[in-house]
Design a protein around this motif. Structure first.
Motif, PDB file in Angstrom:
ATOM      1  N   THR A 184       0.849  -1.200   0.000  1.00  0.00           N
ATOM      2  CA  THR A 184       0.000   0.000   0.000  1.00  0.00           C
ATOM      3  C   THR A 184       0.884   1.251   0.000  1.00  0.00           C
ATOM      4  OG1 THR A 184      -1.589  -1.229   1.320  1.00  0.00           O
ATOM      5  CG2 THR A 184      -1.888   1.162   1.216  1.00  0.00           C
ATOM      6  N   CYS A 185       0.541   2.212  -0.849  1.00  0.00           N
ATOM      7  CA  CYS A 185       1.288   3.479  -0.885  1.00  0.00           C
ATOM      8  C   CYS A 185       0.855   4.322   0.308  1.00  0.00           C
ATOM      9  CB  CYS A 185       0.986   4.220  -2.187  1.00  0.00           C
ATOM     10  SG  CYS A 185       1.519   5.951  -2.155  1.00  0.00           S
ATOM     11  N   GLY A 186       1.807   4.782   1.105  1.00  0.00           N
ATOM     12  CA  GLY A 186       1.503   5.605   2.271  1.00  0.00           C
ATOM     13  C   GLY A 186       1.074   7.015   1.889  1.00  0.00           C
ATOM     14  N   GLY A 187       1.264   7.376   0.607  1.00  0.00           N
ATOM     15  CA  GLY A 187       0.876   8.721   0.160  1.00  0.00           C
ATOM     16  C   GLY A 187      -0.602   8.782  -0.176  1.00  0.00           C
ATOM     17  N   CYS A 188      -1.062   7.849  -1.003  1.00  0.00           N
ATOM     18  CA  CYS A 188      -2.465   7.874  -1.448  1.00  0.00           C
ATOM     19  C   CYS A 188      -3.285   6.747  -0.834  1.00  0.00           C
ATOM     20  CB  CYS A 188      -2.540   7.826  -2.973  1.00  0.00           C
ATOM     21  SG  CYS A 188      -1.809   6.322  -3.668  1.00  0.00           S
ATOM     22  N   HIS A 189      -2.613   5.845  -0.081  1.00  0.00           N
ATOM     23  CA  HIS A 189      -3.283   4.735   0.607  1.00  0.00           C
ATOM     24  C   HIS A 189      -3.957   3.763  -0.352  1.00  0.00           C
ATOM     25  CE1 HIS A 189      -2.268   6.877   4.207  1.00  0.00           C
ATOM     26  NE2 HIS A 189      -2.837   7.947   3.711  1.00  0.00           N
ATOM     27  N   THR A 231       8.355   5.470  -8.148  1.00  0.00           N
ATOM     28  CA  THR A 231       7.236   6.360  -7.787  1.00  0.00           C
ATOM     29  C   THR A 231       5.940   5.572  -7.816  1.00  0.00           C
ATOM     30  OG1 THR A 231       7.013   7.045 -10.087  1.00  0.00           O
ATOM     31  CG2 THR A 231       8.328   8.479  -8.649  1.00  0.00           C
ATOM     32  N   CYS A 232       4.950   6.115  -7.084  1.00  0.00           N
ATOM     33  CA  CYS A 232       3.649   5.452  -7.006  1.00  0.00           C
ATOM     34  C   CYS A 232       2.900   5.657  -8.319  1.00  0.00           C
ATOM     35  CB  CYS A 232       2.842   6.044  -5.848  1.00  0.00           C
ATOM     36  SG  CYS A 232       1.120   5.510  -5.823  1.00  0.00           S
ATOM     37  N   PRO A 233       2.414   4.572  -8.930  1.00  0.00           N
ATOM     38  CA  PRO A 233       1.685   4.719 -10.187  1.00  0.00           C
ATOM     39  C   PRO A 233       0.347   5.434  -9.992  1.00  0.00           C
ATOM     40  CG  PRO A 233       1.649   2.436  -9.434  1.00  0.00           C
ATOM     41  CD  PRO A 233       2.558   3.170  -8.522  1.00  0.00           C
ATOM     42  N   GLU A 234      -0.119   5.502  -8.752  1.00  0.00           N
ATOM     43  CA  GLU A 234      -1.412   6.143  -8.482  1.00  0.00           C
ATOM     44  C   GLU A 234      -1.270   7.637  -8.211  1.00  0.00           C
ATOM     45  OE1 GLU A 234      -4.243   4.683  -8.805  1.00  0.00           O
ATOM     46  OE2 GLU A 234      -3.592   2.582  -8.899  1.00  0.00           O
ATOM     47  N   CYS A 235      -0.335   8.015  -7.305  1.00  0.00           N
ATOM     48  CA  CYS A 235      -0.260   9.429  -6.907  1.00  0.00           C
ATOM     49  C   CYS A 235       1.057  10.102  -7.311  1.00  0.00           C
ATOM     50  CB  CYS A 235      -0.490   9.577  -5.407  1.00  0.00           C
ATOM     51  SG  CYS A 235       0.844   8.940  -4.383  1.00  0.00           S
ATOM     52  N   GLY A 236       1.997   9.315  -7.785  1.00  0.00           N
ATOM     53  CA  GLY A 236       3.240   9.910  -8.292  1.00  0.00           C
ATOM     54  C   GLY A 236       4.289  10.216  -7.244  1.00  0.00           C
ATOM     55  N   CYS A 237       4.014   9.951  -5.950  1.00  0.00           N
ATOM     56  CA  CYS A 237       5.020  10.265  -4.928  1.00  0.00           C
ATOM     57  C   CYS A 237       6.162   9.244  -4.965  1.00  0.00           C
ATOM     58  CB  CYS A 237       4.371  10.317  -3.546  1.00  0.00           C
ATOM     59  SG  CYS A 237       4.046   8.707  -2.807  1.00  0.00           S
ATOM     60  N   ILE A 238       7.281   9.625  -4.381  1.00  0.00           N
ATOM     61  CA  ILE A 238       8.416   8.707  -4.317  1.00  0.00           C
ATOM     62  C   ILE A 238       8.039   7.572  -3.358  1.00  0.00           C
ATOM     63  CG2 ILE A 238      10.815   8.443  -3.561  1.00  0.00           C
ATOM     64  CD1 ILE A 238      11.161  11.483  -4.326  1.00  0.00           C
TER      65      ILE A 238
HETATM   66 ZN    ZN Z   1       0.417   6.727  -3.990  1.00  0.00          ZN
END
Ligand code: ZN
Length: 243
Positions: free
Chosen positions: A201-206, A227-234
């Motif tokens: 799970t991405c901690g940026g966009c969950h 980077t996260c494919p959903e929100c783009g964060c590292i």
């Molecule tokens: Zn994300």
């Protein structure tokens, strides 16, 4: 972009400091007491207006009572004068006139005294109403003063915390390569700059990443930025990432 895993992990500390800084700034702008302080200011305005009305009514009653008392003094003076005259007058017609006037003055004085009593009762009630309103305003002021002091303390604590966070962040940021930090800053300007990938799970966009996305991330060497494919964060990968 290439970046040592340790440097990538430092971005998490920076992201954490940034998140705490945003929270602290919001708290400093609007301490928890602020809304109630605003309510109290509005309430005090209404209460002061009511106090002015009650004080006005009290003043009117005092003036009215003073007028009645003055009328009583006038009647008393007149009665003394008439009684004095009655002792010296010899003409029966004049005496009858004076007696008649004395009787009507006595009646007038009795009426005035009744009015005086009624006014004194109303005055007492009006004084209580004023005192009650003054007590209410004192309560409002006391709560306002207490909450304002608390809010000031929150602002002071938060200001100190913000300074500490800025120092801590600068210390960490100073050890992160400039290009990686710049990438983080650019991403952080519009969302999460960096987040931990934990349990897929991405901690940026969950968002829980799909198998295909995880496959792609697995293929990225650890010393390269993913980077996260959903929100783009590292996406910072650790042993917790579930890869
Ligand atoms: Zn994300």
């Amino acid at each position: 972009m290439n970046a040592a895993p340790a440097d990538q992990r430092r971005l998490l500390e920076i992201a954490d400091a940034d998140a705490r800084t945003r929270q602290a700034e919001a708290l400093r702008r609007t301490p928890p007491q602020a809304a109630r302080v605003q309510e109290l200011l509005a309430a005090r305005q209404t209460q002061s207006h009511e106090l002015a009305l009650r004080s006005g009514a009290l003043d009117d009653l005092r003036a009215e009572l003073a007028r009645v008392e003055s009328d009583v003094r006038v009647v008393d003076a007149r009665r003394s004068r008439d009684a004095e005259l009655l002792r010296t007058v010899s003409n029966p017609k004049d005496a009858a006139g004076l007696e008649h006037e004395l009787a009507s003055l006595t009646k007038r004085k009795s009426d005035l005294e009744d009015a005086e009593l009624a006014l004194m009762e109303r005055l007492e009630a009006a004084e209580s109403a004023v005192a009650e309103q003054e007590a209410l305003i004192a309560e409002t002021n006391a709560e306002g003063a207490r909450l304002s002091a608390e809010a000031k303390a929150v602002v002071a604590e938060t200001t100190a915390l913000l300074e500490q966070l800025a120092r801590d962040r600068a210390a960490v940021a100073g050890s992160v390569p400039a290009a990686l930090l710049a990438m983080y800053e650019r991403l952080a300007a519009r969302g999460s700059g960096a987040a931990l990938l934990r349990a897929r799970t991405c901690g940026g966009c969950h968002m829980v990443l799909s198998g295909t996305d995880l496959q792609a991330i697995r293929a990225i060497p650890v010393d390269e930025v993913a980077t996260c494919p959903e929100c783009g964060c590292i996406l910072v990968r650790t042993e917790e990432s579930g890869l």
